[in-house]
Design an enzyme around this catalytic site. Structure first.
Site, mmCIF file in Angstrom:
data_model
loop_
_atom_site.group_PDB
_atom_site.id
_atom_site.type_symbol
_atom_site.label_atom_id
_atom_site.label_comp_id
_atom_site.label_asym_id
_atom_site.label_seq_id
_atom_site.Cartn_x
_atom_site.Cartn_y
_atom_site.Cartn_z
ATOM 1 N N HIS A 1 -0.128 -12.615 1.791
ATOM 2 C CA HIS A 1 -0.878 -11.708 0.930
ATOM 3 C C HIS A 1 -1.101 -12.311 -0.469
ATOM 4 O O HIS A 1 -0.193 -12.353 -1.291
ATOM 5 C CB HIS A 1 -0.124 -10.384 0.809
ATOM 6 C CG HIS A 1 -0.965 -9.255 0.300
ATOM 7 N ND1 HIS A 1 -0.498 -7.981 0.155
ATOM 8 C CD2 HIS A 1 -2.266 -9.210 -0.104
ATOM 9 C CE1 HIS A 1 -1.460 -7.194 -0.294
ATOM 10 N NE2 HIS A 1 -2.537 -7.929 -0.472
ATOM 11 N N TYR B 1 0.834 -1.196 0.000
ATOM 12 C CA TYR B 1 0.000 0.000 0.000
ATOM 13 C C TYR B 1 0.877 1.257 0.000
ATOM 14 O O TYR B 1 1.433 1.656 1.016
ATOM 15 C CB TYR B 1 -0.924 0.019 1.221
ATOM 16 C CG TYR B 1 -1.863 -1.154 1.343
ATOM 17 C CD1 TYR B 1 -2.167 -1.964 0.245
ATOM 18 C CD2 TYR B 1 -2.449 -1.464 2.560
ATOM 19 C CE1 TYR B 1 -3.027 -3.034 0.365
ATOM 20 C CE2 TYR B 1 -3.319 -2.529 2.685
ATOM 21 C CZ TYR B 1 -3.600 -3.321 1.587
ATOM 22 O OH TYR B 1 -4.454 -4.393 1.706
#
Length: 309
Positions: free
Chosen positions: A121, A40
């Site tokens: 992830h 992010y």
């Protein structure tokens, strides 16, 4: 409700004060779960999360991050809802050493010596590598107290359903996963998580974090040219039923996942304090039970889906 920092990561490089303001507002409004990732904003979401939470008592909040997916320095930012057109900037490393390195970097950015939850992830393309390497690293870190709980984060319910069986195959030396983050697969629009994943999680005490409740704007009428026509039509039908009952579709979407006993929290993202305030208002908006009954009668949600009460 928890705050996903993907949107904050997009803001952080150019608007650090604005990004911090979102996290501060989340704290002021009582949110205590902060979900971030190195991906992010190429680490900026983690840095700003760490800075914003630095003065808060560490035992008063839940901090989660992710391992296995990295964005090369200077590459385009990728996040839930955007399309990766090249595949060249996104780098995967689910090896034992790679997960250790990733977590060390994340903890430095976050300014902490422990994480409450760490997700593998989106390990779909390297599911075996993730179990052979990254998962084993996280098991050791959990035993050492550096990691509180082990999770995996993806929109592939089949993989998570398979991961849920780890530690429940008669191998007493493998404690298995503690929880999962499922993106967009247990929502008002898509309940595919009902088939295997959620029943297993409910039976075995594995908590589920539900993300992507709004399907990046699809339920609220945002343009979604990449979605099939039948999906857009279903979203429009759900909006019409919500309108008939005087309920904002965002309220129904944010509250629906918590009807299932396996779902522990819903994650929301916000680009501004005002947007977060609106998310919280929708999360607390009263919803008549007749709305859920009407949606089931019209076959717009699964008949067997438990609903909020």
């Amino acid at each position: 409700m928890g705050l996903n920092l993907a949107a904050v990561g997009r803001l952080a490089p150019g608007l650090p004060d604005h990004a911090t303001a979102v996290i501060d507002r989340a704290w002021q409004r009582g949110l205590r779960l902060f979900d971030t990732a190195p991906q992010y904003g190429d680490g900026s979401a983690e840095r700003h999360t760490g800075q914003a939470l630095a003065t808060r008592p560490r035992d008063d909040f839940i901090l989660t991050t992710k391992v296995g997916q990295h964005v090369a320095t200077g590459s385009a930012y990728l996040w839930l809802g955007e399309t990766d057109t090249s595949g060249e900037d996104l780098q995967s490393d689910f090896t034992y050493d790679g997960v250790h390195r990733s977590l060390e970097q994340s903890m430095r950015r976050l300014g902490t010596d422990r994480l409450d939850v760490v997700h593998l992830h989106d390990p779909v393309r390297r599911a075996d590598e993730a179990l052979r390497g990254g998962y084993k690293a996280l098991v050791q870190l959990r035993a050492a107290g550096t990691v509180g709980a082990i999770s995996a984060s993806t929109d592939h319910v089949g993989l998570l359903a398979e991961y849920a069986t780890i530690g429940r195959r008669g191998n007493q030396h493998d404690p298995g996963f503690d929880c999962f983050l499922i993106a967009g697969r247990y929502t008002l629009l898509d309940q595919s998580g009902l088939d295997l994943l959620l029943p297993r999680c409910a039976a075995w005490g594995l908590g589920v974090m539900a993300a992507g409740a709004l399907h990046p704007g699809l339920l609220t009428g945002a343009t979604a040219p990449n979605q099939p026509a039948y999906v857009r039509a279903r979203a429009e039908a759900i909006r019409r039923v919500c309108d008939l009952h005087g309920v904002p579709v965002r309220a129904a979407a944010l509250q629906f996942p918590l009807g299932h006993p396996a779902v522990a929290t819903v994650l929301v993202g916000a680009r501004s304090p005002q947007q977060l305030d609106d998310d919280i208002a929708m999360f607390n908006h009263p919803i008549p039970t007749t709305l859920w009954a009407d949606l089931k009668q019209r076959n717009l949600i699964e008949q067997r889906a438990p609903v909020p009460r």
